[in-house]
Design a protein around this motif. Structure first.
Motif, short mmCIF file in Angstrom:
data_model
loop_
_atom_site.label_atom_id
_atom_site.label_comp_id
_atom_site.label_asym_id
_atom_site.label_seq_id
_atom_site.Cartn_x
_atom_site.Cartn_y
_atom_site.Cartn_z
N ALA A 50 0.83 -1.21 0.00
CA ALA A 50 0.00 0.00 0.00
C ALA A 50 0.86 1.26 0.00
O ALA A 50 0.39 2.33 -0.39
CB ALA A 50 -0.94 0.01 1.21
N GLY A 69 -0.53 4.83 2.46
CA GLY A 69 -1.39 4.38 1.36
C GLY A 69 -1.06 5.03 0.03
O GLY A 69 -1.86 4.95 -0.90
N ALA A 116 -1.12 2.68 -3.05
CA ALA A 116 -2.48 2.27 -3.37
C ALA A 116 -3.22 3.40 -4.09
O ALA A 116 -3.96 3.17 -5.05
CB ALA A 116 -3.23 1.88 -2.09
#
Length: 262
Positions: free
Chosen positions: A40, A44, A47
Motif C-alpha cells: 500500500a 497508502g 495504493a
C-alpha cells in the motif's frame, strides 16, 4: 476494480493486488515497494497511485515481497529480490492476459533492485525514482547525513536562513565543526560497488528507462553525486519528499508514469 490474489515464489506464497478498469490497455505497471514497506506504500500512497493509474486505463500490480506484509517467507533484502520481482511479473501477466508490455516502477531501494535485475526478468521498461546507492538495506544515519551532497544541501539551507546567519556572525556556531563540515562537503562522492553493478546491469537493459529525482531528497542527492551528470534519462522535480508527497509532486509522478506507459 481492485482484487487481491496469491502467487508462488519458490516454496512461499506471496500476496498481490491488481488495480484495473474493466476495459484496459495493453501496457501495465508493476509497482515494486521499497524497503520493508507493504504494497500500500507510506500512508497508502502506492495504493492511491495505483487507483489513479487504473482510472487512466493502466493496470497496476503491487505485491508484498517475501517476509513483508502478508507474504510468507524470509525477507531477502533488496539486493536479492530478483525472484520476488520475477514471480510478481509472471502473476501479473497471468492475471491480465491482454498485457503486451509491463513497465517496472520502484522508489529508493526498489529502484535499485529494478536496476540490478530488470534486464534479466522480462520487463519492457523501467521508471526509477530516487535510487538507493548504499550497500545496506536501511539508511545509516552517518552514511546518509555524511554524504557530501547532503552536507552541501544542509549548508545551503542554513545560509538561506537569517537566524542561522546571525548565529554565525555572533559566534553561536562551532567554527571547528563548521570547518570539518566544509571539508567534507568538498570531497568527491564515493562510488560504491553497488552503483557500478547498477550501472552495468542497466546498460544491459534494452527497453526505455526514466530516472526521476526529487531534488530536495537526500537519497536523490546521493544518487546524483555518483551518477553521470549528463544522463538524458534523468528528470527532476523540485520536491523534498522522498515519495513525492504533495499533490503537485504526485501529479508530476503520475504524468511521468503515464508517459512511460504510452
Amino acid at each position: 476494480m481492485r482484487r487481491h490474489l496469491t502467487f508462488p515464489c519458490g516454496p512461499d506464497t506471496l500476496i498481490g493486488t491488481l488495480d484495473m478498469e474493466a476495459a484496459t490497455g495493453s501496457t501495465g505497471i508493476l509497482l515494486v515497494s521499497g524497503g520493508r514497506e507493504i504494497r500500500a506504500g507510506s500512508w497508502g500512497g502506492q495504493a492511491q497511485l495505483a487507483a489513479r493509474l487504473a482510472a487512466a486505463g493502466i493496470p497496476v500490480f503491487r505485491y508484498d515481497r517475501r517476509g513483508v506484509g502478508e507474504s510468507e517467507g524470509t525477507d531477502p533484502g533488496f539486493l536479492h529480490t530478483r525472484h520476488d520481482i520475477a514471480a510478481a511479473l509472471a502473476a501479473f501477466r497471468a492475471a491480465v492476459p491482454s498485457l503486451r508490455r509491463v513497465i517496472g516502477f520502484g522508489n529508493c531501494d526498489a529502484a535499485a533492485a529494478l536496476m540490478l535485475h530488470g534486464a534479466d526478468i522480462g520487463l519492457d521498461g523501467l521508471v526509477l525514482a530516487n535510487p538507493w546507492t548504499l550497500e545496506t538495506d536501511e539508511a545509516d544515519g552517518e552514511q546518509g547525513t555524511g554524504a557530501p551532497a547532503a552536507i552541501r544541501q544542509r549548508y545551503l539551507a542554513k545560509l538561506a536562513n537569517p537566524r542561522e546567519v546571525l548565529r554565525l556572525l555572533t559566534g553561536g556556531v562551532n567554527l571547528a565543526k563548521l570547518a570539518r563540515g566544509l571539508r567534507a562537503a568538498t570531497k568527491p562522492a564515493p562510488r560504491s560497488a553497488l552503483v557500478d553493478r547498477m550501472a552495468a546491469s542497466l546498460a544491459r537493459f534494452s527497453g526505455p528507462v526514466t530516472i526521476l529525482l526529487a531534488t530536495g531528497d537526500r537519497t536523490a542527492q546521493m544518487f546524483e553525486a555518483v551518477w553521470p551528470s549528463g544522463d538524458p534519462r534523468v528528470q527532476r522535480h523540485a520536491s523534498s519528499g522522498h515519495s513525492f508527497a504533495g499533490e503537485d509532486a504526485q501529479s508530476w509522478l503520475l504524468e511521468r508514469l503515464l508517459e512511460a506507459a504510452r
